[in-house]
Write an enzyme that holds these catalytic residues in place. Sequence first.
Site, PDB file in Angstrom:
ATOM      1  N   GLY A 130      18.874   9.162  -0.796  1.00 38.26           N
ATOM      2  CA  GLY A 130      19.946   8.191  -1.026  1.00 38.26           C
ATOM      3  C   GLY A 130      21.177   8.376  -0.162  1.00 38.26           C
ATOM      4  O   GLY A 130      21.822   7.414   0.230  1.00 38.26           O
ATOM      5  N   GLU A 148      26.394  13.172  -1.331  1.00 37.64           N
ATOM      6  CA  GLU A 148      25.518  12.463  -2.266  1.00 37.64           C
ATOM      7  C   GLU A 148      25.831  10.969  -2.235  1.00 37.64           C
ATOM      8  O   GLU A 148      26.902  10.557  -1.791  1.00 37.64           O
ATOM      9  CB  GLU A 148      25.723  13.089  -3.655  1.00 37.64           C
ATOM     10  CG  GLU A 148      24.895  12.625  -4.808  1.00 37.64           C
ATOM     11  CD  GLU A 148      23.389  12.526  -4.640  1.00 37.64           C
ATOM     12  OE1 GLU A 148      22.938  11.907  -3.663  1.00 37.64           O
ATOM     13  OE2 GLU A 148      22.674  13.002  -5.533  1.00 37.64           O
ATOM     14  N   ASP A 206      26.235   9.650 -11.248  1.00 36.79           N
ATOM     15  CA  ASP A 206      25.949   8.754 -12.369  1.00 36.79           C
ATOM     16  C   ASP A 206      26.110   9.580 -13.653  1.00 36.79           C
ATOM     17  O   ASP A 206      27.230   9.752 -14.131  1.00 36.79           O
ATOM     18  CB  ASP A 206      24.526   8.211 -12.166  1.00 36.79           C
ATOM     19  CG  ASP A 206      24.142   7.139 -13.153  1.00 36.79           C
ATOM     20  OD1 ASP A 206      25.000   6.331 -13.525  1.00 36.79           O
ATOM     21  OD2 ASP A 206      22.970   7.097 -13.562  1.00 36.79           O
ATOM     22  N   LYS A 213      30.101   6.514 -10.816  1.00 31.29           N
ATOM     23  CA  LYS A 213      30.110   5.704 -12.051  1.00 31.29           C
ATOM     24  C   LYS A 213      30.585   6.580 -13.195  1.00 31.29           C
ATOM     25  O   LYS A 213      29.765   7.092 -13.970  1.00 31.29           O
ATOM     26  CB  LYS A 213      28.677   5.249 -12.375  1.00 31.29           C
ATOM     27  CG  LYS A 213      28.169   4.034 -11.666  1.00 31.29           C
ATOM     28  CD  LYS A 213      26.843   3.616 -12.323  1.00 31.29           C
ATOM     29  CE  LYS A 213      25.855   3.107 -11.327  1.00 31.29           C
ATOM     30  NZ  LYS A 213      24.512   2.904 -11.906  1.00 31.29           N
ATOM     31  N   PHE A 229      23.698  -1.390 -11.927  1.00 33.59           N
ATOM     32  CA  PHE A 229      22.742  -0.761 -11.021  1.00 33.59           C
ATOM     33  C   PHE A 229      22.922  -1.307  -9.610  1.00 33.59           C
ATOM     34  O   PHE A 229      22.820  -2.498  -9.377  1.00 33.59           O
ATOM     35  CB  PHE A 229      21.302  -0.979 -11.495  1.00 33.59           C
ATOM     36  CG  PHE A 229      20.357  -0.053 -10.795  1.00 33.59           C
ATOM     37  CD1 PHE A 229      20.183   1.254 -11.248  1.00 33.59           C
ATOM     38  CD2 PHE A 229      19.676  -0.466  -9.660  1.00 33.59           C
ATOM     39  CE1 PHE A 229      19.339   2.125 -10.576  1.00 33.59           C
ATOM     40  CE2 PHE A 229      18.833   0.406  -8.974  1.00 33.59           C
ATOM     41  CZ  PHE A 229      18.661   1.701  -9.441  1.00 33.59           C
ATOM     42  N   VAL A 230      23.220  -0.403  -8.686  1.00 32.20           N
ATOM     43  CA  VAL A 230      23.516  -0.835  -7.319  1.00 32.20           C
ATOM     44  C   VAL A 230      22.440  -0.378  -6.338  1.00 32.20           C
ATOM     45  O   VAL A 230      21.760   0.624  -6.553  1.00 32.20           O
ATOM     46  CB  VAL A 230      24.905  -0.337  -6.859  1.00 32.20           C
ATOM     47  CG1 VAL A 230      26.015  -1.062  -7.609  1.00 32.20           C
ATOM     48  CG2 VAL A 230      25.046   1.174  -7.014  1.00 32.20           C
ATOM     49  N   ASP A 270      18.486   2.939  -3.592  1.00 28.22           N
ATOM     50  CA  ASP A 270      17.251   2.174  -3.735  1.00 28.22           C
ATOM     51  C   ASP A 270      17.005   1.711  -5.154  1.00 28.22           C
ATOM     52  O   ASP A 270      17.578   2.234  -6.116  1.00 28.22           O
ATOM     53  CB  ASP A 270      16.059   3.041  -3.322  1.00 28.22           C
ATOM     54  CG  ASP A 270      15.758   4.129  -4.355  1.00 28.22           C
ATOM     55  OD1 ASP A 270      16.685   4.877  -4.710  1.00 28.22           O
ATOM     56  OD2 ASP A 270      14.606   4.198  -4.827  1.00 28.22           O
TER      57      ASP A 270
HETATM   58  P1  IMP Z   1      22.862  11.509 -11.784  1.00 30.27           P
HETATM   59  O1  IMP Z   1      22.547  10.659 -12.985  1.00 30.27           O
HETATM   60  O2  IMP Z   1      24.334  11.676 -11.592  1.00 30.27           O
HETATM   61  O3  IMP Z   1      22.141  12.811 -11.867  1.00 30.27           O
HETATM   62  O4  IMP Z   1      22.316  10.716 -10.514  1.00 30.27           O
HETATM   63  C1  IMP Z   1      21.037  10.945 -10.008  1.00 30.27           C
HETATM   64  C2  IMP Z   1      20.582   9.936  -9.012  1.00 30.27           C
HETATM   65  O5  IMP Z   1      20.334   8.701  -9.659  1.00 30.27           O
HETATM   66  C3  IMP Z   1      21.531   9.577  -7.872  1.00 30.27           C
HETATM   67  O6  IMP Z   1      21.514  10.495  -6.843  1.00 30.27           O
HETATM   68  C4  IMP Z   1      20.893   8.267  -7.428  1.00 30.27           C
HETATM   69  O7  IMP Z   1      19.845   8.528  -6.531  1.00 30.27           O
HETATM   70  C5  IMP Z   1      20.344   7.691  -8.704  1.00 30.27           C
HETATM   71  N1  IMP Z   1      21.190   6.578  -9.179  1.00 30.27           N
HETATM   72  C6  IMP Z   1      22.122   6.583 -10.144  1.00 30.27           C
HETATM   73  N2  IMP Z   1      22.689   5.367 -10.300  1.00 30.27           N
HETATM   74  C7  IMP Z   1      22.090   4.570  -9.378  1.00 30.27           C
HETATM   75  C8  IMP Z   1      22.244   3.170  -9.024  1.00 30.27           C
HETATM   76  O8  IMP Z   1      23.050   2.397  -9.562  1.00 30.27           O
HETATM   77  N3  IMP Z   1      21.438   2.736  -8.011  1.00 30.27           N
HETATM   78  C9  IMP Z   1      20.542   3.518  -7.379  1.00 30.27           C
HETATM   79  N4  IMP Z   1      20.369   4.815  -7.672  1.00 30.27           N
HETATM   80  C10 IMP Z   1      21.130   5.333  -8.673  1.00 30.27           C
HETATM   81 MG    MG Z   2      18.290   8.848  -5.518  1.00 28.48          MG
END
Ligand code: IMP
Ligand code: MG
Length: 176
Positions: free
Chosen positions: A42, A97, A101, A129, A150-151, A157
């Site tokens: 990503g 990164e 999220d 986020k 969701f982006v 992706d």
């Molecule tokens: P975490 O939830 O902070 O551990 O995020 C893990 C991964 O979820 C990120 O590195 C992204 O690859 C993916 N992710 C989270 N939100 C989005 C979104 O809105 N679009 C696409 N990928 C996302």
């Molecule tokens: Mg990812």
Amino acid sequence: MQKIKKVLIPEADLKRRVKELAEEINRDFRGETVTFICILSGASVFFADLIREVDLDVRFEFMSVSSYGAGTVSSGEVKILKDVNHPIAGQNVIIVEDIIDSGCTLSYLKRVLEQRDPKSIKICTILDKPSRRKVEFTGDYVGFEIPDEFVIGYGLDFDGRYRNLKDVCVLELTED
Ligand code: IMP
Ligand code: MG
């Protein structure tokens, strides 16, 4: 089927903000060597843009981590699929990164890398986020705070698609 609902952050805004983030990093690490770790896949697009605005002695590393599936209870356990190629002990490290999220991935990764005794460790993300956090986590260099949508695009992706879009867009998820 999915459709692109709207452009959330246009290419020009991304470009401008990436430059600002790089300038901040340039100021903070002037005269130092910095190892930038790109979190695949990503962050690849953001990484390529950011690194070319950085005016420091830099090293590149790439890591790949598994994401937990939707609905999984987040234990904070993340599997490292590809690790860095060189030790990071004594180095300034910036993890690059795409998005913070839940915060689970980065809080785990930061903990793992801290155990390797870097000189410093910072987090740089293009998107954040904050409303979605499951664990407390803050980035050091944050491009844009975005709402809980969701982006896709600019490296992000949906099911492996849309990473090549120039803008960050919101995806409309429909049933069929
Ligand atoms: P975490 O939830 O902070 O551990 O995020 C893990 C991964 O979820 C990120 O590195 C992204 O690859 C993916 N992710 C989270 N939100 C989005 C979104 O809105 N679009 C696409 N990928 C996302
Ligand atoms: Mg990812």
